[in-house]
Design an enzyme around this catalytic site. Structure first.
Site: not given
Ligand SMILES: *Cc1c(COP(=O)(O)O)cnc(C)c1O
Length: 401
Positions: A63, A188
């Site tokens: 983990r 992000d």
């Molecule tokens: C898809 C996405 C997420 C979430 O990711 P998962 O892998 O589906 O949990 C977060 N931020 C952006 C910009 C995304 O496109």
């Protein structure tokens, strides 16, 4: 990894293929082995004690870490230009593990007003139950962040380009304002990928990814990552991953990601090239109100995008004349492109938020998120661009003809 030649730093694809792995230590096996184990045995109690105390490196339990995952993490840190990386089970696991590691009762988060839906749900609805407030601000407006910051602001969070409407946020500027107030910046980078944009080099403190998308590139797994400073990443591993979420990535998915990332630069070049061509064609179709692609001169942040990205990515948003019904007609007319959420795959994926992801929003909520009834999002895939163009143009004719 062997260096290409003395004094010459390895380029992006070289690191994407070699970083963090030496076949010589694994019987010459060109691919890293997949370690399918839950636990690790210790030579002696002394060794076990030292590992638990963090005095010597070494694995304890899967983990917390796995050798296949470690190769992936070294590669990710190198590609994003960070000290360390942590690979986890999903993009949402990356965001939640990071925030759960550091936030406390009474803290505030400032997030951009356009966010991936589940990120919005976590911050807007989930965290508020635990006494953490998130305020949603338009981070494209210089000055809005400065006004919104308070002594309780701990993190500023945003995507750029934003999902789904392709707004571009100035990473260096937001980082300067945030740091002046003693808070930390999380970007992000799912849409940009380290191939096109490296937020840490522009001043951000953490990068998060949904590796489900471009980094995997093949739509065959769900995964996420956090990249940043070594000390903070160790805290995320020991708190956010080990104790708070348990959202560990499997060794097999780590292997698939290592395979996908080898071709990231090649794939992104094709995604970008095709998207630029298609965006121009879409923009000039009479059934389209506007096309949103940061590589179009008509995009209001074309200059900023040109500075902070090396190319403009594979995502296009477009606004159809005729609202919801035109959106549905466009979607149903597609022959080659797939009607699906997610993005970054070899297949072109198209989604209509008003009838799909944002179907259960009220009109006011959709409006507040900048999602109109005729908005369509295209993740441009790797197919032949003439085939894609033919499919999208006939669907546009059908939607508005
Ligand atoms: C898809 C996405 C997420 C979430 O990711 P998962 O892998 O589906 O949990 C977060 N931020 C952006 C910009 C995304 O496109």
């Amino acid at each position: 990894m062997k260096k290409p030649s003395p004094g010459r730093p390895a380029g992006f694809s070289t690191r994407a293929i070699h970083e963090g792995y030496d076949p010589a230590s694994h019987h010459g096996s060109l691919n890293p082995p997949v370690y399918l184990n839950a636990t690790y045995s210790f030579d002696s109690i002394a060794q076990g004690q030292q590992r638990f105390a963090g005095e010597v490196p070494g694995y304890i339990y899967a983990r917390v870490g796995n050798p296949t995952q470690s190769v992936l993490e070294q590669r990710l840190a190198s590609l994003e230009g960070g000290e360390a990386a942590l690979a986890v089970a999903s993009g949402i696991a990356a965001i939640t593990a990071l925030l759960w590691s550091f936030i406390q009762l009474g803290d505030e988060i400032i997030a951009d007003k356009t966010l991936y839906g589940c990120t919005f749900a976590f911050m807007g609805h989930g965290l508020s139950r635990f006494g953490v407030t998130t305020r949603f601000v338009d981070l494209t407006q210089a000055g809005a962040l400065e006004t919104a910051m308070t002594p309780a602001t701990r993190f500023v969070f945003f995507e750029t380009p934003t999902n789904p409407n392709m707004r571009v946020i100035d990473i260096a500027q937001v980082s300067r304002v945030t740091h002046a107030h003693g808070a930390r910046v999380i970007v992000d980078n799912t849409y940009g990928t380290p191939c096109l944009q490296r937020p840490l080099e522009l001043g951000a403190d953490f990068v998060v990814h949904s590796m489900t998308k471009y980094l995997s590139g093949h739509g065959d797994l769900i995964a996420g990552a956090i990249i940043g400073g070594a000390d903070e990443l160790l805290t995320v591993r020991k708190v956010g991953l080990k104790d708070m979420t348990g959202a560990v990535l499997s060794a097999f998915d780590s292997f698939l990601l290592l395979r996908g990332i080898k071709t990231l630069e090649l794939r992104m070049a094709r995604h970008c090239e095709s998207a630029l061509i298609l965006a121009g064609q879409i923009e000039s179709h009479s059934g389209v109100v506007s096309a949103y692609y940061p590589g179009l001169k008509s995009h209001s942040q074309y200059e900023l995008a040109s500075q902070q990205m090396s190319a403009f990515g594979g995502m296009i948003a477009l606004e159809l004349h005729g609202g919801y019904d035109a959106g549905v007609r466009f979607m149903d007319a597609l022959q080659l492109a797939q009607r699906a959420v997610s993005l970054g795959d070899a297949e072109t994926l198209v989604q209509h938020p008003a009838s799909m992801t944002h179907n259960n929003y009220t009109d006011e909520e959709r409006e507040a998120h900048g999602i109109s009834l005729g908005l369509v999002r295209i993740s441009v895939g790797l197919e032949n661009v003439e085939d894609l163009s033919a499919d999208i143009m006939q669907a546009l004719d059908h939607a508005t003809g």
